[in-house]
Design a protein around this motif. Structure first.
Motif, short mmCIF file in Angstrom:
data_model
loop_
_atom_site.label_atom_id
_atom_site.label_comp_id
_atom_site.label_asym_id
_atom_site.label_seq_id
_atom_site.Cartn_x
_atom_site.Cartn_y
_atom_site.Cartn_z
N GLY A 1 0.76 -1.05 -0.05
CA GLY A 1 0.14 0.03 -0.02
C GLY A 1 0.90 1.27 0.06
N VAL A 2 2.17 1.37 0.24
CA VAL A 2 2.75 2.37 0.32
C VAL A 2 3.08 3.11 -1.05
CG1 VAL A 2 5.32 3.24 0.60
CG2 VAL A 2 4.64 1.82 2.23
N ILE A 3 3.22 2.46 -2.09
CA ILE A 3 3.31 3.13 -3.45
C ILE A 3 2.09 3.79 -3.91
CG2 ILE A 3 3.99 2.81 -5.87
CD1 ILE A 3 6.28 2.20 -4.41
N LEU B 1 1.45 7.61 -4.21
CA LEU B 1 1.04 8.26 -5.59
C LEU B 1 -0.40 8.99 -5.41
CD1 LEU B 1 1.91 5.20 -7.84
CD2 LEU B 1 2.91 7.26 -7.70
N THR B 2 -1.23 8.39 -4.77
CA THR B 2 -2.41 9.19 -4.47
C THR B 2 -2.38 10.71 -3.54
OG1 THR B 2 -3.51 6.92 -4.08
CG2 THR B 2 -4.88 8.83 -3.31
N LEU C 1 15.85 4.40 -0.62
CA LEU C 1 14.72 5.09 -1.57
C LEU C 1 15.08 4.42 -2.91
CD1 LEU C 1 14.79 8.78 -0.21
CD2 LEU C 1 13.17 6.81 0.44
N THR C 2 16.20 4.43 -3.41
CA THR C 2 16.38 3.90 -4.61
C THR C 2 15.85 2.49 -4.89
OG1 THR C 2 18.23 5.32 -4.94
CG2 THR C 2 17.92 4.00 -6.66
N TYR C 3 16.39 1.56 -3.80
CA TYR C 3 15.88 0.12 -4.09
C TYR C 3 14.33 0.11 -3.82
CZ TYR C 3 20.21 -2.53 -3.08
OH TYR C 3 21.50 -3.16 -3.39
N LEU C 4 13.74 1.16 -3.05
CA LEU C 4 12.26 0.98 -2.99
C LEU C 4 11.55 1.52 -4.26
CD1 LEU C 4 12.13 2.27 0.71
CD2 LEU C 4 11.63 -0.24 -0.20
N GLY C 5 12.46 2.17 -5.22
CA GLY C 5 11.92 2.92 -6.51
C GLY C 5 11.11 4.18 -6.15
N ILE C 6 11.34 4.63 -4.90
CA ILE C 6 10.47 6.03 -4.75
C ILE C 6 11.31 6.99 -4.50
CG2 ILE C 6 8.62 4.52 -3.64
CD1 ILE C 6 9.96 5.37 -0.83
N GLN C 7 12.50 7.24 -5.13
CA GLN C 7 13.50 8.18 -5.17
C GLN C 7 12.95 9.52 -5.68
OE1 GLN C 7 13.73 5.65 -6.97
NE2 GLN C 7 15.25 5.93 -8.71
N PHE D 1 1.23 3.11 -11.47
CA PHE D 1 1.23 4.55 -11.97
C PHE D 1 0.15 4.91 -12.70
CE2 PHE D 1 5.95 6.58 -11.59
CZ PHE D 1 6.02 5.90 -10.53
N PHE D 2 -0.55 4.09 -13.49
CA PHE D 2 -1.49 4.34 -14.47
C PHE D 2 -2.85 4.33 -14.10
CE2 PHE D 2 2.37 2.70 -16.27
CZ PHE D 2 2.83 3.62 -17.04
#
Lengths: 239, 239
Positions: free
Chosen positions: A103-105, A109-110, A132-138, B140-141
């Motif tokens: 649910g974090v991503i 995003l929301t 952050l980069t490993y998590l893809g949220i950088q 994302f979409f």
């Protein structure tokens, strides 16, 4: 959608708030110990794990020679082949487990569509950015503040003030901070008047035992509940 | 920020638009061939690569036994040890190279704050979702349409219509489609009246040789230029 009149920004802690840091480091250490066994060291896994935890506790989690000390303690010569076995196993586990909590991503995003989002964390700057980069949220955050000086670590208000200044925010009551630790995250946010949210997925914290200034304003057990606090309806996945 | 009166949504192609699909598969195939050599097959790398490309062309890119056929063609027995060597090398390379083009994440994050974003791609559904997941953009979409029937592949308008329907959009002139291929992406978007954007990072396409219905409305060489077309100022990174 969001009540814009209510909050200007929402800031997050990193370790054990956006991802399961404890599970990651525990599993990675266990796998490093298994790799040492595979590499020829005779050891009992639980005993070795206990020794390793003592070493981490003694030298700090950012010390670079945990495995050197462990191998010594186990009575072996610190051979580079052994260090490498442990380091590679540790790294590979980290690589697999450094993933956001469910649910974090979607929540980030929301939220970012309506209010500013930020990250305030303590630690070594490059190490935290690696996470952050490993998590893809950088690239997700409007502001990222990493306090690398122990004197500035939470519950110090330095990180909160820096983030507010960067976003030109002046009213702490219009800001939310989400973290997992009472003595740093919640105490820090409460001190400065930011709306504190305790993320406690395993229901470890006995809230009734906390003092007034340690009590979070909100407690959540699922990460997506953050959205409701910020004024969104409970968010859901699309398929 | 964005001129909301101008566009309702922006849709993207996936392979070679959001990530460098060609580089990924070429490098992965090269590494698989090197792994076969390491595993004991005597081969010339360039010759074997040519044979592999012929096999991919003959059986299609989604065929499951490319390496079986290659090993046969090289005059060896199809031993599972050899297949495994090639598959693992291929997979590991893919894992390292399946990354978004520079600017993709930041552009998508920026766009989604003001307009709907979507993905319209042809291929096998699970394989395309795997790519989105490797890229870390699976959440994302606002809409993802993957056409798995060849009869529905671009330039067919089926994917475009499905995406528009899901977002309740009726005016194609208020939608942008970004893709890298004239004969599928641009032709398809032009046919239905969607604003076509050709992403041509290597400046391969000779636009002056194209017919009127093949000509893209916009051509971009850097992914971030998408934002300008959608009405944003050129976006930049924050550090």
């Amino acid at each position: 959608m969001v009540k814009k009149e209510k909050f200007d920004a929402i800031f997050f802690d990193l370790d054990d708030t956006l991802f399961n840091s404890s599970l990651m480091s525990q599993t990675a250490r266990r796998n490093a110990i298994r790799a040492l066994k595979e590499a020829g060291i005779e050891l009992d896994e639980d005993t070795a794990f206990g020794i390793l935890l003592d070493i981490v506790s003694k030298y700090g989690s950012n010390y670079n020679e945990h495995f050197d000390r462990l191998i010594e303690e186990l009575g072996y010569e610190v051979h580079p082949k052994l260090i490498a076995a442990a380091v590679v196993a540790y790294h590979n586990t980290k690589f697999g487990l450094l993933r956001p909590f469910p649910g974090v991503i979607l929540t980030l995003l929301t939220l970012m569509k309506s209010i500013k989002i930020g990250l305030i964390s303590d630690g070594i700057k490059v190490k935290q950015w690696e996470k952050l980069t490993y998590l893809g949220i950088q690239h997700f955050f409007d502001v990222v503040v990493i306090n690398d000086l122990p004197s500035q670590w939470k519950p110090s208000n330095v990180g909160f003030k820096t983030a507010m200044k960067k976003l030109e925010l002046t009213d702490p009551t219009r800001i939310i901070y989400v973290g997992n630790k009472i003595e740093t995250d919640i105490l820090g946010a409460n001190k400065i008047g930011i709306v504190s949210v305790l993320f406690d997925p395993n229901r470890y914290i006995e809230v009734e035992k906390l003092s007034e200034k340690e009590k979070p304003i909100f407690i959540i057990h699922k990460f997506t509940e953050v959205a409701e606090i910020a004024g969104f309806k409970q968010i859901g996945w699309r398929f």
